[in-house]
Scaffold this motif. Sequence first.
Motif, mmCIF file in Angstrom:
data_model
loop_
_atom_site.group_PDB
_atom_site.id
_atom_site.type_symbol
_atom_site.label_atom_id
_atom_site.label_comp_id
_atom_site.label_asym_id
_atom_site.label_seq_id
_atom_site.Cartn_x
_atom_site.Cartn_y
_atom_site.Cartn_z
ATOM 1 N N UNK A 160 44.350 78.445 -2.459
ATOM 2 C CA UNK A 160 44.409 78.864 -3.862
ATOM 3 C C UNK A 160 44.000 80.319 -4.016
ATOM 4 N N UNK A 161 42.977 80.748 -3.293
ATOM 5 C CA UNK A 161 42.415 82.088 -3.456
ATOM 6 C C UNK A 161 43.448 83.207 -3.291
ATOM 7 N N UNK A 162 44.309 83.202 -2.274
ATOM 8 C CA UNK A 162 45.306 84.285 -2.183
ATOM 9 C C UNK A 162 46.277 84.292 -3.368
ATOM 10 N N UNK A 163 46.624 83.119 -3.899
ATOM 11 C CA UNK A 163 47.490 83.064 -5.081
ATOM 12 C C UNK A 163 46.767 83.657 -6.288
ATOM 13 N N UNK A 164 45.496 83.286 -6.451
ATOM 14 C CA UNK A 164 44.668 83.804 -7.542
ATOM 15 C C UNK A 164 44.557 85.326 -7.449
ATOM 16 N N UNK A 165 44.292 85.831 -6.254
ATOM 17 C CA UNK A 165 44.182 87.276 -6.070
ATOM 18 C C UNK A 165 45.501 87.983 -6.355
ATOM 19 N N UNK A 166 46.604 87.417 -5.906
ATOM 20 C CA UNK A 166 47.921 88.021 -6.153
ATOM 21 C C UNK A 166 48.235 88.027 -7.644
ATOM 22 N N UNK A 167 47.886 86.960 -8.338
ATOM 23 C CA UNK A 167 48.097 86.896 -9.785
ATOM 24 C C UNK A 167 47.303 87.996 -10.489
ATOM 25 N N UNK B 299 50.387 75.817 -0.447
ATOM 26 C CA UNK B 299 50.383 76.085 -1.888
ATOM 27 C C UNK B 299 51.232 77.316 -2.168
ATOM 28 N N UNK B 300 52.169 77.165 -3.107
ATOM 29 C CA UNK B 300 53.075 78.273 -3.427
ATOM 30 C C UNK B 300 53.046 78.647 -4.902
ATOM 31 N N UNK B 301 52.252 77.949 -5.694
ATOM 32 C CA UNK B 301 52.157 78.285 -7.107
ATOM 33 C C UNK B 301 50.917 77.679 -7.723
ATOM 34 N N UNK B 302 50.504 78.271 -8.839
ATOM 35 C CA UNK B 302 49.346 77.749 -9.564
ATOM 36 C C UNK B 302 49.571 77.857 -11.058
#
Length: 154
Positions: free
Chosen positions: A18-25, A67-70
Amino acid sequence: MSTSPIIRFVTSDDYIQWLPLWNAYNEFYGRVNATALPNEITQITWARFLDESEPMYAMVAESNGKLIGLVHYLFHRSTILLNPNCYLQDLFVAETGRSQGIGKTLIQAVYEQAKQAGSVRVYWHTHESNTTAMQLYDKVAKKTGFLVYSKTLV
């Protein structure tokens, strides 16, 4: 072999993906440089998702174990409704998952959770420059015409 993504609530085991998705967002929206976002904010936000007493939720799109989306959303009261409003606060799909309907599926998952909670309204904000996402948003919701004003209190 690729399968359709599974949309599900986060678990404590998801943090590392989740963390890399959160950071990218956060980087996408130019929020404080995501790598400089205070770790305390990320940690408390994550803890809120896992705390059943919090009205804040996180779901993810998972494909082949990755995980590819949040999507993050919360419920709050309103002065004009009896039931809670649902605010879709964050939506992000990794580049590898874009143009596959994952964003739409995540939004629809929030719609379903909002219905189950008795909410009659889901809303969100986006930046006026996010034209790609707005193409989707125009298909799944109605633009209200309201503008957002904000003041940072220090």
